[in-house]
Design an enzyme around this catalytic site. Structure first.
Site, PDB file in Angstrom:
ATOM      1  N   SER A   1      -1.265   4.644  -6.040  1.00  0.00           N
ATOM      2  CA  SER A   1      -0.625   6.091  -5.966  1.00  0.00           C
ATOM      3  C   SER A   1       0.478   6.034  -4.801  1.00  0.00           C
ATOM      4  CB  SER A   1      -1.504   6.925  -5.894  1.00  0.00           C
ATOM      5  OG  SER A   1      -2.242   7.004  -7.078  1.00  0.00           O
TER       6      SER A   1
ATOM      7  N   ASN B   1       4.324  -3.793  -9.055  1.00  0.00           N
ATOM      8  CA  ASN B   1       3.747  -4.533  -9.948  1.00  0.00           C
ATOM      9  C   ASN B   1       3.870  -3.735 -11.335  1.00  0.00           C
ATOM     10  OD1 ASN B   1       1.547  -5.599 -11.530  1.00  0.00           O
ATOM     11  ND2 ASN B   1      -0.205  -4.757 -10.552  1.00  0.00           N
TER      12      ASN B   1
ATOM     13  N   GLY C   1      -3.441   4.500 -10.032  1.00  0.00           N
ATOM     14  CA  GLY C   1      -2.807   5.275 -10.976  1.00  0.00           C
ATOM     15  C   GLY C   1      -3.423   6.764 -11.271  1.00  0.00           C
TER      16      GLY C   1
ATOM     17  N   GLU D   1      -6.202  -2.251  -2.336  1.00  0.00           N
ATOM     18  CA  GLU D   1      -6.092  -1.292  -3.203  1.00  0.00           C
ATOM     19  C   GLU D   1      -7.402  -0.663  -3.610  1.00  0.00           C
ATOM     20  OE1 GLU D   1      -2.141  -2.276  -5.663  1.00  0.00           O
ATOM     21  OE2 GLU D   1      -3.798  -3.150  -6.397  1.00  0.00           O
TER      22      GLU D   1
HETATM   23  P1  13P Z   1      -0.267   2.857  -8.838  1.00  0.00           P
HETATM   24  O1  13P Z   1       0.882   2.646  -7.655  1.00  0.00           O
HETATM   25  O2  13P Z   1       0.551   3.055 -10.100  1.00  0.00           O
HETATM   26  O3  13P Z   1      -1.151   3.512  -8.209  1.00  0.00           O
HETATM   27  O4  13P Z   1      -0.821   1.328  -8.960  1.00  0.00           O
HETATM   28  C1  13P Z   1      -1.134   0.521  -7.853  1.00  0.00           C
HETATM   29  C2  13P Z   1      -1.471  -0.876  -8.189  1.00  0.00           C
HETATM   30  O5  13P Z   1      -2.402  -0.910  -8.806  1.00  0.00           O
HETATM   31  C3  13P Z   1      -0.630  -1.976  -7.945  1.00  0.00           C
HETATM   32  O6  13P Z   1      -1.136  -3.029  -8.002  1.00  0.00           O
END
Ligand code: 13P
Length: 253
Positions: free
Chosen positions: A214, A9, A174, A168
């Protein structure tokens, strides 16, 4: 057998030239290293979809990150599922926590979006997950259950069988704070149980449930080896061709 999927994404990153360059690298690297039947997907900003679908061929599939809930009409600035389909994309992320949070997308709206996505023969990647407060106060199973029930469980069995679910946890997105493999597996098993209660064992066993938050090449091997984790929805690490390819490769090891 349910599919193993690594979906990137890109969120609101990459201008047109940067996106083409990164995606070309990803396709070349994934083509060299993809051995099993795992599926690689990149969910890019709308402006990229047409070009990326042509470059990706069968090696890397393309998805959008959102679409409007209506078929067409006076919705200035919006993009429909039909438009997404018409440029060769195959997937649409629905209900990402950033859209739930910043654009107040409710479960009822997300059900409408899922319906229009399915009607246009696209595959929804439906995101669910709890916030840090909900994790800490122990209400996360209730939250996950209500997101599934209100966002998905009124679909027919036939429609639900096409959906990919992505867990998630909001606190892991993030932040560098990944859920431990035990924490993730616990919720994935719970999600599969809920699907089984609603649609039966065969549907539950065939539903791919991805982990996101992450996730990177260092932690993916342990996460992806859990019984109920069928791949990942990858943010930051999908913006680096080597990391994304290594995540796809994790299923070969
Ligand atoms: P990160 O891998 O940057 O934590 O983001 C995960 C995410 O929101 C994928 O949709």
């Amino acid at each position: 057998m349910r599919k193993k999927i690594v979906a990137g994404n890109w969120k609101m990153n990459m201008d047109y030239a940067e996106g083409i360059s990164l995606f070309s690298e990803i396709v070349n690297m994934v083509r060299d290293e993809q051995k099993g039947d795992q599926v690689a997907v990149i969910c890019a900003p709308y402006i990229h979809l047409n070009s990326l679908a042509k470059l990706g061929g069968n090696t890397v599939k393309i998805g959008a990150q959102n679409c409007h809930q209506n078929e067409s009409g006076a919705y200035t600035g919006e993009i429909s599922a039909k438009m997404v389909k018409s440029v060769g994309a195959e997937y649409v992320i629905v209900g990402h926590s950033e859209r739930r949070q910043y654009y107040a997308e409710s479960d009822a709206l997300l059900l409408e979006k899922t319906n229009i996505v399915l009607k246009n023969n696209l595959i929804p990647i439906f995101c669910i997950g709890e916030t840090l407060d909900e994790r800490n106060n122990g209400s996360y199973f209730d939250i996950i259950k209500s997101q599934l029930t209100n966002g998905l469980f009124s679909l027919s069995e036939d429609d639900f069988s096409k959906v990919i679910v992505a867990y998630e946890p909001v606190w892991a997105i993030g932040t560098g704070l990944t859920a431990s493999s035990a924490q993730a597996q616990e919720v994935h098993a719970f999600i599969r149980q809920q699907i089984q209660a609603q649609y039966g064992e065969a549907v539950a066993q065939n539903t791919s449930i991805l982990y996101g938050g992450s996730c990177n090449p260092k932690n993916a091997e342990e996460l992806f080896s859990q019984q109920d984790i069928d791949g990942g929805l990858i943010g930051g690490a999908s913006l680096k061709s080597r990391d994304f390819t290594d995540l796809v490769k994790t299923f070969n090891s």
